[in-house]
Design an enzyme around this catalytic site. Structure first.
Site, PDB file in Angstrom:
ATOM      1  N   CYS A  71      21.364  48.468  47.309  1.00  0.00           N
ATOM      2  CA  CYS A  71      19.968  48.065  47.186  1.00  0.00           C
ATOM      3  C   CYS A  71      19.127  49.014  48.023  1.00  0.00           C
ATOM      4  O   CYS A  71      19.252  49.041  49.247  1.00  0.00           O
ATOM      5  CB  CYS A  71      19.778  46.624  47.650  1.00  0.00           C
ATOM      6  SG  CYS A  71      18.053  46.091  47.657  1.00  0.00           S
ATOM      7  N   HIS A 162      21.407  51.771  35.629  1.00  0.00           N
ATOM      8  CA  HIS A 162      20.011  51.627  35.226  1.00  0.00           C
ATOM      9  C   HIS A 162      19.772  52.203  33.841  1.00  0.00           C
ATOM     10  O   HIS A 162      20.297  53.270  33.511  1.00  0.00           O
ATOM     11  CB  HIS A 162      19.086  52.333  36.221  1.00  0.00           C
ATOM     12  CG  HIS A 162      19.102  51.738  37.592  1.00  0.00           C
ATOM     13  ND1 HIS A 162      18.318  50.675  37.950  1.00  0.00           N
ATOM     14  CD2 HIS A 162      19.837  52.054  38.690  1.00  0.00           C
ATOM     15  CE1 HIS A 162      18.563  50.354  39.213  1.00  0.00           C
ATOM     16  NE2 HIS A 162      19.479  51.179  39.680  1.00  0.00           N
ATOM     17  N   GLU A 211      15.971  43.202  36.998  1.00  0.00           N
ATOM     18  CA  GLU A 211      17.236  43.427  37.704  1.00  0.00           C
ATOM     19  C   GLU A 211      18.301  42.443  37.220  1.00  0.00           C
ATOM     20  O   GLU A 211      18.030  41.241  37.109  1.00  0.00           O
ATOM     21  CB  GLU A 211      17.046  43.274  39.219  1.00  0.00           C
ATOM     22  CG  GLU A 211      16.195  44.363  39.843  1.00  0.00           C
ATOM     23  CD  GLU A 211      16.359  44.404  41.355  1.00  0.00           C
ATOM     24  OE1 GLU A 211      17.499  44.592  41.819  1.00  0.00           O
ATOM     25  OE2 GLU A 211      15.343  44.245  42.062  1.00  0.00           O
ATOM     26  N   CYS A 220      12.473  47.806  43.193  1.00  0.00           N
ATOM     27  CA  CYS A 220      13.897  48.126  43.149  1.00  0.00           C
ATOM     28  C   CYS A 220      14.055  49.578  43.581  1.00  0.00           C
ATOM     29  O   CYS A 220      13.605  50.490  42.876  1.00  0.00           O
ATOM     30  CB  CYS A 220      14.461  47.916  41.749  1.00  0.00           C
ATOM     31  SG  CYS A 220      16.188  48.391  41.576  1.00  0.00           S
ATOM     32  N   GLY A 223      16.394  51.620  41.444  1.00  0.00           N
ATOM     33  CA  GLY A 223      15.700  51.796  40.168  1.00  0.00           C
ATOM     34  C   GLY A 223      14.636  52.869  40.240  1.00  0.00           C
ATOM     35  O   GLY A 223      14.477  53.674  39.314  1.00  0.00           O
TER      36      GLY A 223
END
Length: 284
Positions: A71, A162, A211, A220, A223
């Site tokens: 993350c 992703h 997500e 994110c 992301g």
């Protein structure tokens, strides 16, 4: 159990200092504390653990209890936590994650970490490693049928998978409808995080993210990194300067150093509040 609520441009997690606390069932705790009505309210749970290979370890769980690998916004908050609490007394920190060891540099203001730059590692573009079901080695601007409509997507992993989809206007998207359809599409065996991106200029893009395991979030980090890489691969932005990625919760600066093949993310981390919560009914 003591906890700290922290956020990185609106991507909020409950953080537990496992140098001092013990969490027996992280998945159950994640589901409980993430609930914004009956718990604390967050996008998930992040445990800060001792590590034998780095200065500390980040162990993250989504709000549905599923374990995540990495993350980007969360790791900035981990870095701030361990510095601000004196667990690590230096401004260059190594943090072990399920996606490998990440290296973080801190900007300190008034004795507290304020701005954090993360070496997010190399983007993974091979379809089988992301993983994505595809006929080609890489998936760049490839067609996909979702809910009877054709989209084009680019697949990138930054520790998490992703799918980046370019649209004319992110504000008008019915993300609650289309997000789950992408997340659970047959092309994505481990599910997928989906970024819907609007190109503003050659240095700036705007995105919304669905997500996996959490739904739409304000930000994110992995992301945003994937979006910057995809935008360069698709020729939407300049490859030689940082890309400003505008998310609902704020902006991140992403730079893909092509010669090193490393992606650097710079953004803030904020402590919201500290507290204690009773988890005895969970057996904790």
């Amino acid at each position: 159990m003591k906890f700290t609520k922290m956020q990185g441009i609106g991507n909020d997690y409950v953080y537990i200092n496992c140098f001092e606390e013990t969490v027996k069932d992280p998945s159950a705790v994640a589901r409980f504390v993430s609930d914004r009505h009956f718990g604390i309210g967050s996008d998930g749970l992040i445990l800060i653990r001792p590590s034998q290979v780095a200065d500390c370890e980040m162990d993250m769980y989504n709000l549905d209890g599923s374990q995540g690998a990495m993350c980007g916004n969360g790791i900035r908050c981990v870095a701030k936590y361990v510095f601000d609490h004196g667990i690590v007394n230096k401004t260059s920190i190594s943090i072990a994650t399920k996606s490998g060891i990440k290296y973080v540099d801190l900007t300190v203001k008034d004795g507290k970490a304020s701005l954090i730059r993360v070496n997010m590692g190399s983007p993974i573009l091979q379809a089988t490693q992301i993983p994505v079901v595809a006929d080609t080695e890489q998936v760049i601007d490839a067609p996909i049928q979702v809910d009877g409509q054709e989209y084009h997507y680019t697949a990138v992993s930054m520790g998490n998978p992703h799918a980046i989809v370019y649209v004319e206007d992110t504000d008008s998207l019915d993300l609650a409808k289309i997000g789950p359809s992408f997340e659970n599409h047959v092309n994505f065996p481990d599910r997928i995080n989906t970024e819907f991106v609007q190109v503003l200029d050659e240095h700036t893009v705007k995105m919304r993210v669905w997500e996996r395991g959490s739904g739409e979030t304000l930000a994110c980090g992995t992301g945003a990194c994937a979006v910057a890489v995809a935008s360069i691969l698709n020729g939407h932005v300049s490859p030689d300067t940082p890309v400003t990625v505008k998310l609902l919760g704020g902006d991140l600066q992403i730079f893909w150093n092509r010669s090193e093949n490393l992606v650097y993310m710079t953004g803030p981390a904020v402590t919201v509040f500290d507290g204690q919560i009773d988890l005895s009914f969970l057996g904790e």
